[in-house]
Design an enzyme around this catalytic site. Structure first.
Site, PDB file in Angstrom:
ATOM      1  N   HIS A   1       0.868  -1.197   0.000  1.00 51.86           N
ATOM      2  CA  HIS A   1       0.000   0.000   0.000  1.00 51.86           C
ATOM      3  C   HIS A   1       0.897   1.236   0.000  1.00 51.86           C
ATOM      4  O   HIS A   1       1.489   1.581   1.018  1.00 51.86           O
ATOM      5  CB  HIS A   1      -0.893   0.017   1.247  1.00 51.86           C
TER       6      HIS A   1
ATOM      7  N   HIS B   1       1.416   5.446  -1.750  1.00 49.73           N
ATOM      8  CA  HIS B   1       1.086   6.573  -2.624  1.00 49.73           C
ATOM      9  C   HIS B   1       2.403   7.140  -3.144  1.00 49.73           C
ATOM     10  O   HIS B   1       3.235   7.573  -2.344  1.00 49.73           O
ATOM     11  CB  HIS B   1       0.355   7.671  -1.850  1.00 49.73           C
TER      12      HIS B   1
ATOM     13  N   LYS C   1      -9.551  -0.118  -5.426  1.00 44.40           N
ATOM     14  CA  LYS C   1      -9.533   0.563  -4.127  1.00 44.40           C
ATOM     15  C   LYS C   1     -10.872   1.238  -3.879  1.00 44.40           C
ATOM     16  O   LYS C   1     -11.377   1.972  -4.744  1.00 44.40           O
ATOM     17  CB  LYS C   1      -8.413   1.622  -4.121  1.00 44.40           C
TER      18      LYS C   1
ATOM     19  N   HIS D   1     -10.488   1.502   2.259  1.00 46.20           N
ATOM     20  CA  HIS D   1     -10.215   2.519   3.287  1.00 46.20           C
ATOM     21  C   HIS D   1     -11.403   2.439   4.241  1.00 46.20           C
ATOM     22  O   HIS D   1     -12.491   2.915   3.925  1.00 46.20           O
ATOM     23  CB  HIS D   1     -10.080   3.919   2.672  1.00 46.20           C
TER      24      HIS D   1
ATOM     25  N   HIS E   1      -4.510  -0.322   6.209  1.00 46.03           N
ATOM     26  CA  HIS E   1      -4.024   0.445   7.373  1.00 46.03           C
ATOM     27  C   HIS E   1      -4.936   0.334   8.595  1.00 46.03           C
ATOM     28  O   HIS E   1      -5.525   1.321   9.019  1.00 46.03           O
ATOM     29  CB  HIS E   1      -3.778   1.910   7.020  1.00 46.03           C
TER      30      HIS E   1
ATOM     31  N   ASP F   1       1.448   2.806   3.500  1.00 43.52           N
ATOM     32  CA  ASP F   1       0.607   3.984   3.295  1.00 43.52           C
ATOM     33  C   ASP F   1       1.457   5.248   3.266  1.00 43.52           C
ATOM     34  O   ASP F   1       0.968   6.328   3.625  1.00 43.52           O
ATOM     35  CB  ASP F   1      -0.494   4.091   4.361  1.00 43.52           C
TER      36      ASP F   1
ATOM     37  N   ALA G   1      -3.628  15.108   5.233  1.00 42.25           N
ATOM     38  CA  ALA G   1      -3.421  13.837   5.934  1.00 42.25           C
ATOM     39  C   ALA G   1      -2.418  12.984   5.178  1.00 42.25           C
ATOM     40  O   ALA G   1      -2.533  12.813   3.963  1.00 42.25           O
ATOM     41  CB  ALA G   1      -4.747  13.084   6.039  1.00 42.25           C
TER      42      ALA G   1
HETATM   43  O1  DOR Z   1      -3.313   9.819   5.562  1.00 39.99           O
HETATM   44  C1  DOR Z   1      -3.656   9.430   4.459  1.00 39.99           C
HETATM   45  N1  DOR Z   1      -3.120   9.951   3.335  1.00 39.99           N
HETATM   46  N2  DOR Z   1      -4.611   8.503   4.372  1.00 39.99           N
HETATM   47  C2  DOR Z   1      -5.140   8.150   3.196  1.00 39.99           C
HETATM   48  O2  DOR Z   1      -6.008   7.330   3.190  1.00 39.99           O
HETATM   49  C3  DOR Z   1      -4.713   8.813   1.950  1.00 39.99           C
HETATM   50  C4  DOR Z   1      -3.376   9.354   2.068  1.00 39.99           C
HETATM   51  C5  DOR Z   1      -3.001  10.301   0.943  1.00 39.99           C
HETATM   52  O3  DOR Z   1      -3.267   9.989  -0.218  1.00 39.99           O
HETATM   53  O4  DOR Z   1      -2.399  11.330   1.230  1.00 39.99           O
HETATM   54 ZN    ZN Z   2      -3.331   5.106   1.557  1.00 39.46          ZN
END
Ligand code: DOR
Ligand code: ZN
Length: 343
Positions: free
Chosen positions: A13, A15, A99, A136, A174, A247, A263
């Site tokens: 997982h 990004h 997702k 999620h 997560h 994550d 976030a």
């Molecule tokens: O904290 C997070 N950031 N949680 C998520 O589910 C997405 C992620 C983001 O893409 O920045």
């Molecule tokens: Zn994520």
């Protein structure tokens, strides 16, 4: 000096974004991991096989020379996803999962699903083709306390999804609570979960005690200590239902150090080292390899890696930021020491 050698891990997982941020973060992941499940929450989201293949090309072109890293692509499920797109994804060797973001739950989730029961025909199709659904798991009801959103999702939505689609392969992404861990333990072998390094290492005091520390703000939000202990127990149990998913979610520093901060914790610079720290603290370094290198591959029905990596118990100082020119990404433990190093 203490050294451990494990089969090369995968990140189930992550990004990595695109453009200049991708260039900054991808070398970190490519150095540590053989493969990674790439999240589709770009702007606009990656909703079709064609978009995922174009994104995959961008990632491959951005990889450092001679890197053998393999991106495993995912599609963003929306209420508009066509049944035919699921069939197409099932037929593609490059697409490994869909997702599900509840609409508004987190970063770039506006195109997510507002009414999950409305997409049951899509879930039936995913079940039919045995494509993993990555969830999620948080409700978005503004009246629901942010610390309870995962637990309420598990009790309501997820319980119903697993009841209606008993064969659907699900990764609850997560996990952050005792209740989520217990749910996954009680479910069939088709339900698994990823656990991040920040949720293993920190509780919500890291975010909120003695001042607001935005670089510890991610979603699902850090929880109280008893939940962290449940996660450590699950991760170090040797149960194949729990595996590594960082994550890692890069945001530019100024968008996190902001009146309304984004976030996401950036952890790709030291992911396996952070997990090694958490496992060592639990006296369970012998369980790291299964969690990091075997169980995810088994769940995704992919071969286990055959290369290895070695980690040495040496401390090093994490930079205050990564990136050049206009890019600055503040990593987890910026300016602090980390106890393990890849050698
Ligand atoms: O904290 C997070 N950031 N949680 C998520 O589910 C997405 C992620 C983001 O893409 O920045
Ligand atoms: Zn994520």
């Amino acid at each position: 000096m203490k050294t451990i050698t494990i089969t090369k891990p995968d990140d189930w997982h992550i990004h990595v974004r695109n453009g200049a941020v991708l260039k900054t973060v991808l070398p970190h992941t490519a150095k540590q991991f053989a493969r990674a499940i790439i999240m589709p929450n770009l702007k606009p989201p990656v909703t079709t096989v064609a978009q995922a293949l174009a994104y995959r090309d961008e990632i491959l072109q951005t990889l450092p020379l001679r890197s053998s890293f393999t991106p495993l692509m995912t599609l963003y499920l929306t209420a508009q996803t066509e049944l035919s797109e699921i069939k197409k994804a099932a037929e593609s060797e490059y697409i490994h999962a869909f997702k599900l973001y509840p609409a508004g739950a987190t970063t770039n989730s506006d195109s997510g699903v507002a009414d999950i029961s409305a997409i049951y025909p899509l879930l039936a199709e995913l079940e039919k083709y045995a494509i993993p659904l990555l969830i999620h798991g948080e409700v978005t009801d503004p009246a629901c306390d942010i610390f309870d959103r995962e637990q309420v999702f598990v009790d309501s939505t997820l319980t119903e999804i697993t009841y209606k689609f008993p064969g659907l392969r699900i990764v609850l992404e997560h996990v952050t609570t005792t209740e989520a861990v217990e749910f996954v333990l009680a479910a069939g072998a088709n339900v698994a979960a990823t656990i991040t390094p920040q949720h293993l290492l920190y509780n919500r005091n890291a975010l909120l005690a003695g001042g607001v520390r935005p670089h510890y703000y991610c979603l699902p939000i850090l929880k109280r200590e008893s939940h962290r202990q449940s996660l450590v127990k699950a991760a170090t149990s040797g149960n194949p239902k729990f595996f590594l998913g960082t994550d890692s979610a890069p945001h530019l520093t100024h968008t996190k150090e902001n009146a309304c901060g984004c976030a996401g914790c950036y952890s790709a610079h030291a992911a396996i080292e952070l997990y090694a720290d958490a496992f060592e603290q639990a006296n369970a370094l012998d369980k790291l390899e299964g969690f990091a290198s075997f169980f995810g591959a088994d769940f995704y029905r992919l071969p286990r890696n055959t290369d290895t990596i070695s980690l040495t118990k040496t401390s090093w100082r994490v930079p205050f930021y990564y990136g050049e020119d206009t890019i600055s990404i503040t990593p987890l433990k910026a300016g602090e020491e980390i106890n393990w190093k890849i050698c």
